[in-house]
Design an enzyme around this catalytic site. Structure first.
Site, PDB file in Angstrom:
ATOM      1  N   HIS A 117       1.935   2.180  -3.450  1.00  0.00           N
ATOM      2  CA  HIS A 117       0.922   2.921  -4.216  1.00  0.00           C
ATOM      3  C   HIS A 117       1.039   4.415  -3.943  1.00  0.00           C
ATOM      4  CE1 HIS A 117      -1.220  -0.314  -6.097  1.00  0.00           C
ATOM      5  NE2 HIS A 117      -1.642  -0.860  -4.978  1.00  0.00           N
ATOM      6  N   GLU A 150      -0.132  -2.733 -10.006  1.00  0.00           N
ATOM      7  CA  GLU A 150      -0.132  -3.759  -8.966  1.00  0.00           C
ATOM      8  C   GLU A 150       1.201  -4.509  -8.944  1.00  0.00           C
ATOM      9  OE1 GLU A 150      -2.055  -3.998  -6.623  1.00  0.00           O
ATOM     10  OE2 GLU A 150      -3.843  -2.952  -7.287  1.00  0.00           O
ATOM     11  N   GLU A 164       0.831  -1.205   0.000  1.00  0.00           N
ATOM     12  CA  GLU A 164       0.000   0.000   0.000  1.00  0.00           C
ATOM     13  C   GLU A 164       0.869   1.261   0.000  1.00  0.00           C
ATOM     14  OE1 GLU A 164      -3.082  -0.132  -0.614  1.00  0.00           O
ATOM     15  OE2 GLU A 164      -3.279  -2.299  -0.383  1.00  0.00           O
TER      16      GLU A 164
END
Length: 248
Positions: free
Chosen positions: A127, A175, A124
């Protein structure tokens, strides 16, 4: 929630989510300062909608792991925060500029395996660092965010936009990049990067069992064999050891 507001909430998600998937993906539209501001204001709405888990030991565990990752891979321009939301969902998400949330269901699912949890948080965090939400720019979605936040829009409007952001999907390449960087962050911080493979195995087992606790945004992180193979290859590359877990 009043029926009119509920209808508006679902309409927003139905209309804006496809826009988020099909819009311009290439450019950077916000400065880092803008990302931080937007993320902080959305985080305030998230915490009005989802209750923070009341167990201080759980909150501390996630914060300590998160801050250890930040020490090795943080961007000084972002304001990272790591918090646990109540709920049985096996889910995690990041907001622009630094806020990262995991649900208590995910923490419970990984048990005492801090390496698994570190890899999820690292994913995360990647990202955020790679500004993937920013690159998902679409005029319909992000213009609404900026207008509502910049003009101090009604709380109901911001809450509806927040809900739409939480189902934002990343591209497959984003991803892959988040997996790769999450592996690197975890390894540099002293965690076992094979934790990501154990997490993939956990998700596959839950999905095979029809577990409804895996929410939409984890289901949009496709557990393809190619993704798992890439993770295994990268672990072997950075550690010089055979990957452990995630067998084809």
């Amino acid at each position: 929630m009043p029926s009119r507001r509920r209808a508006g909430w679902w309409l927003l998600i139905t209309v804006l989510t496809p826009l988020a998937l099909s819009g311009c993906r290439g450019g950077i539209t916000w400065s880092k300062k803008e990302e931080v501001r937007i993320g902080q204001e959305i985080a305030a709405e998230v915490e009005k909608t989802y209750r923070l888990d009341p167990d201080p030991s759980v909150q501390q565990r996630v914060q300590l792991i998160g801050q250890r990752l930040v020490a090795f891979a943080g961007d000084k321009d972002f304001k990272y925060a790591f918090k646990v939301l109540s709920g049985k969902e096996i889910n995690a998400f990041a907001l622009p500029g630094g806020p990262i949330y995991v649900f208590r269901g995910l923490v419970d699912a990984v048990g005492e395996d801090d390496d698994m949890l570190a890899c999820v948080l690292g994913h995360e965090m990647a990202h955020i660092n790679r500004r993937h939400a920013n690159k998902q720019y679409t005029k319909g979605l992000w213009a609404s965010v900026l207008i509502s936040l910049g003009t101090k829009g009604k709380v109901s409007d911001i809450a509806e936009i927040t809900s739409a952001l939480l189902v934002l999907k990343y591209s497959r390449q984003e991803e892959y990049e988040a997996d790769r960087l999450g592996i690197e962050y975890s390894y540099k911080a002293g965690y076992d990067p094979n934790g990501i493979l154990r997490f993939f195995e956990l998700l596959k087992a839950k999905e095979k069992g029809g577990n409804e606790g895996i929410l939409a945004n984890l289901r949009t992180h496709p557990l393809t064999e190619n993704r798992i193979w890439r993770a295994r290859q990268h672990i072997e590359q950075i550690t010089g050891q055979p990957a452990q877990g995630g067998k084809p």
